[in-house]
Design a protein around this motif. Structure first.
Motif, PDB file in Angstrom:
ATOM      1  N   LYS A 167       0.779  -1.174  -0.059  1.00  0.00           N
ATOM      2  CA  LYS A 167       0.036  -0.058   0.049  1.00  0.00           C
ATOM      3  C   LYS A 167       0.912   1.261   0.027  1.00  0.00           C
ATOM      4  N   ARG A 168       0.436   2.107  -0.796  1.00  0.00           N
ATOM      5  CA  ARG A 168       1.145   3.462  -0.978  1.00  0.00           C
ATOM      6  C   ARG A 168       2.678   3.281  -1.479  1.00  0.00           C
ATOM      7  N   HIS A 169       2.885   2.193  -2.097  1.00  0.00           N
ATOM      8  CA  HIS A 169       4.003   2.439  -2.557  1.00  0.00           C
ATOM      9  C   HIS A 169       4.037   2.068  -4.188  1.00  0.00           C
ATOM     10  N   PRO A 170       5.015   2.666  -4.914  1.00  0.00           N
ATOM     11  CA  PRO A 170       4.892   2.909  -6.578  1.00  0.00           C
ATOM     12  C   PRO A 170       4.618   1.388  -7.165  1.00  0.00           C
ATOM     13  N   VAL A 171       4.221   1.643  -8.285  1.00  0.00           N
ATOM     14  CA  VAL A 171       3.980   0.399  -9.393  1.00  0.00           C
ATOM     15  C   VAL A 171       5.217  -0.193  -9.507  1.00  0.00           C
ATOM     16  N   ALA A 172       6.242   0.847  -9.941  1.00  0.00           N
ATOM     17  CA  ALA A 172       7.783   0.206 -10.161  1.00  0.00           C
ATOM     18  C   ALA A 172       8.435  -0.503  -9.031  1.00  0.00           C
ATOM     19  N   ALA A 173       8.162  -0.142  -7.991  1.00  0.00           N
ATOM     20  CA  ALA A 173       8.663  -1.120  -6.856  1.00  0.00           C
ATOM     21  C   ALA A 173       7.989  -2.413  -6.647  1.00  0.00           C
ATOM     22  N   ILE A 174       6.648  -2.581  -6.959  1.00  0.00           N
ATOM     23  CA  ILE A 174       5.908  -3.621  -6.986  1.00  0.00           C
ATOM     24  C   ILE A 174       6.591  -4.739  -7.933  1.00  0.00           C
ATOM     25  N   ALA A 175       6.584  -4.094  -9.429  1.00  0.00           N
ATOM     26  CA  ALA A 175       7.073  -4.661 -10.589  1.00  0.00           C
ATOM     27  C   ALA A 175       8.384  -5.263 -10.371  1.00  0.00           C
ATOM     28  N   ALA A 176       9.298  -4.681  -9.582  1.00  0.00           N
ATOM     29  CA  ALA A 176      10.657  -5.107  -9.538  1.00  0.00           C
ATOM     30  C   ALA A 176      10.567  -6.125  -8.657  1.00  0.00           C
ATOM     31  N   VAL A 177       9.893  -6.261  -7.380  1.00  0.00           N
ATOM     32  CA  VAL A 177       9.689  -7.394  -6.491  1.00  0.00           C
ATOM     33  C   VAL A 177       9.171  -8.608  -7.092  1.00  0.00           C
ATOM     34  N   HIS A 178       8.159  -8.365  -7.963  1.00  0.00           N
ATOM     35  CA  HIS A 178       7.541  -9.244  -8.471  1.00  0.00           C
ATOM     36  C   HIS A 178       8.369  -9.990  -9.560  1.00  0.00           C
ATOM     37  N   ALA A 179       9.014  -9.405 -10.194  1.00  0.00           N
ATOM     38  CA  ALA A 179      10.054  -9.934 -11.500  1.00  0.00           C
ATOM     39  C   ALA A 179      11.180 -10.646 -10.647  1.00  0.00           C
ATOM     40  N   ALA A 180      11.528 -10.362  -9.333  1.00  0.00           N
ATOM     41  CA  ALA A 180      12.432 -11.007  -8.546  1.00  0.00           C
ATOM     42  C   ALA A 180      12.069 -12.422  -7.975  1.00  0.00           C
ATOM     43  N   GLY A 181      10.582 -12.496  -8.063  1.00  0.00           N
ATOM     44  CA  GLY A 181       9.935 -13.693  -7.477  1.00  0.00           C
ATOM     45  C   GLY A 181       8.840 -13.781  -6.757  1.00  0.00           C
ATOM     46  N   GLN A 182       8.603 -12.555  -6.043  1.00  0.00           N
ATOM     47  CA  GLN A 182       7.326 -12.476  -5.239  1.00  0.00           C
ATOM     48  C   GLN A 182       5.941 -12.458  -5.832  1.00  0.00           C
ATOM     49  N   VAL A 183       5.257 -13.625  -5.387  1.00  0.00           N
ATOM     50  CA  VAL A 183       3.814 -13.611  -6.065  1.00  0.00           C
ATOM     51  C   VAL A 183       2.894 -12.992  -5.272  1.00  0.00           C
ATOM     52  N   ILE A 184       2.648 -12.925  -3.928  1.00  0.00           N
ATOM     53  CA  ILE A 184       1.758 -12.413  -3.189  1.00  0.00           C
ATOM     54  C   ILE A 184       1.697 -10.914  -2.933  1.00  0.00           C
ATOM     55  N   PHE A 185       0.908 -10.019  -3.088  1.00  0.00           N
ATOM     56  CA  PHE A 185       1.009  -8.657  -2.832  1.00  0.00           C
ATOM     57  C   PHE A 185      -0.351  -8.333  -1.894  1.00  0.00           C
ATOM     58  N   GLY A 186      -0.060  -7.735  -0.907  1.00  0.00           N
ATOM     59  CA  GLY A 186      -1.470  -7.097   0.103  1.00  0.00           C
ATOM     60  C   GLY A 186      -1.517  -5.792  -0.053  1.00  0.00           C
ATOM     61  N   GLU A 187      -2.793  -5.284  -0.219  1.00  0.00           N
ATOM     62  CA  GLU A 187      -3.143  -3.879  -0.353  1.00  0.00           C
ATOM     63  C   GLU A 187      -4.304  -3.536   0.735  1.00  0.00           C
ATOM     64  N   ASN A 188      -4.401  -2.341   1.081  1.00  0.00           N
ATOM     65  CA  ASN A 188      -5.373  -2.080   2.056  1.00  0.00           C
ATOM     66  C   ASN A 188      -6.500  -1.315   1.448  1.00  0.00           C
ATOM     67  N   TYR A 189      -6.184  -0.732   0.618  1.00  0.00           N
ATOM     68  CA  TYR A 189      -7.246   0.198  -0.099  1.00  0.00           C
ATOM     69  C   TYR A 189      -7.703  -0.212  -1.498  1.00  0.00           C
ATOM     70  N   VAL A 190      -9.241  -0.542  -1.573  1.00  0.00           N
ATOM     71  CA  VAL A 190      -9.526  -1.095  -2.781  1.00  0.00           C
ATOM     72  C   VAL A 190      -9.426  -0.367  -4.029  1.00  0.00           C
ATOM     73  N   GLN A 191      -9.490   0.992  -4.133  1.00  0.00           N
ATOM     74  CA  GLN A 191      -9.375   1.813  -5.295  1.00  0.00           C
ATOM     75  C   GLN A 191      -7.887   1.767  -5.636  1.00  0.00           C
ATOM     76  N   GLU A 192      -6.897   1.804  -4.780  1.00  0.00           N
ATOM     77  CA  GLU A 192      -5.552   2.078  -5.105  1.00  0.00           C
ATOM     78  C   GLU A 192      -5.160   0.405  -5.561  1.00  0.00           C
ATOM     79  N   ALA A 193      -5.669  -0.396  -4.924  1.00  0.00           N
ATOM     80  CA  ALA A 193      -5.457  -1.941  -5.558  1.00  0.00           C
ATOM     81  C   ALA A 193      -5.583  -1.924  -6.959  1.00  0.00           C
ATOM     82  N   ARG A 194      -7.137  -1.845  -7.179  1.00  0.00           N
ATOM     83  CA  ARG A 194      -7.368  -1.938  -8.348  1.00  0.00           C
ATOM     84  C   ARG A 194      -6.671  -1.173  -9.643  1.00  0.00           C
TER      85      ARG A 194
END
Length: 228
Positions: free
Chosen positions: A37-64
């Motif tokens: 939550k409140r972290h940028p798409v680029a950071a999520i994409a980097a961690v996902h590319a490294a192998g992380q599968v599950i991401f947790g979000e707190n706010y529905v609109q931000e997550a979508r």
């Protein structure tokens, strides 16, 4: 930035693995929910590319919004409080909703899931610390919510979630983690259901949670750093 976040993610995964081994558990039995939550798409994409599968979000609109921008191979979990007016956006979008804390919310999720023709996996959030500022069902109200979840044909009740009181010493939270595990065991026996998931433990106390049986640990700051 992306190299830093990936390095922190790798160090976190090693720490989780080591905590499971110390607890005499199979490390594959503990999954990390990277709370983004409140972290940028680029950071999520980097961690996902490294192998992380599950991401947790707190706010529905931000997550979508992030779902639209990121690969479909990500497994999204909703870990924050759910308002009933957001149920339409929640059902079918998240692999697991961690925070079902009332009969009213459970019924709203069931109605929406039935309308969409899907089965929505959920966890019951329990407020064992009885903290007024936190969501979660109190133990005396738990049987009614348990009955609702068990009888809702379009909800798959998978287990329990906990936000314990905040302590300076992570070990101080450990009795709450043990209590959640014991509560899960009693519910399984009482209702004849299988509740395999225990979502408990965060950046500061995940090792204690793993020692007490956590299957999902919600780690944000240790991976992504402090939020802007």
């Amino acid at each position: 930035m992306s190299s830093d976040v990936v390095a922190r993610w790798r160090a976190t995964m090693e720490a989780v693995h080591e905590a499971a081994v110390r607890a005499g558990r199979e490390p594959s039995g503990v999954r990390v929910v990277a709370v983004s939550k409140r972290h940028p798409v680029a950071a999520i994409a980097a961690v996902h590319a490294a192998g992380q599968v599950i991401f947790g979000e707190n706010y529905v609109q931000e997550a979508r919004a992030k779902m639209r921008a990121l690969p479909a191979s990500i497994e999204w979990h909703l870990v924050g409080h759910v308002q009933t007016n957001k149920v339409r956006q929640v059902v079918g979008s998240f692999a697991l909703v961690h925070s079902v804390d009332s009969v009213h919310l459970a019924q709203a999720l069931q109605e929406r899931a039935q309308r969409q023709g899907v089965v929505q996996p959920v966890l019951m959030q329990v407020n064992l610390g009885r903290e007024r500022q936190k969501s979660g069902v109190l133990e005396e109200d738990l049987p009614e919510l348990a009955q609702t979840l068990m009888t809702a044909p379009n909800l798959a009740w998978r287990g329990l979630m906990l936000l314990p009181p905040v302590f300076d010493d992570p070990e101080a939270a450990r009795p709450f983690f043990a209590a959640l595990r014991d509560l899960r065991d009693r519910l399984e026996q009482q209702y004849g259901v299988r509740l395999p998931e225990l979502s408990m433990g965060m950046t500061g106390d995940f090792a204690a949670a793993i020692a007490e049986g956590a299957t999902l640990v919600r780690i944000g700051t240790r991976i992504f750093g402090e939020r802007a």
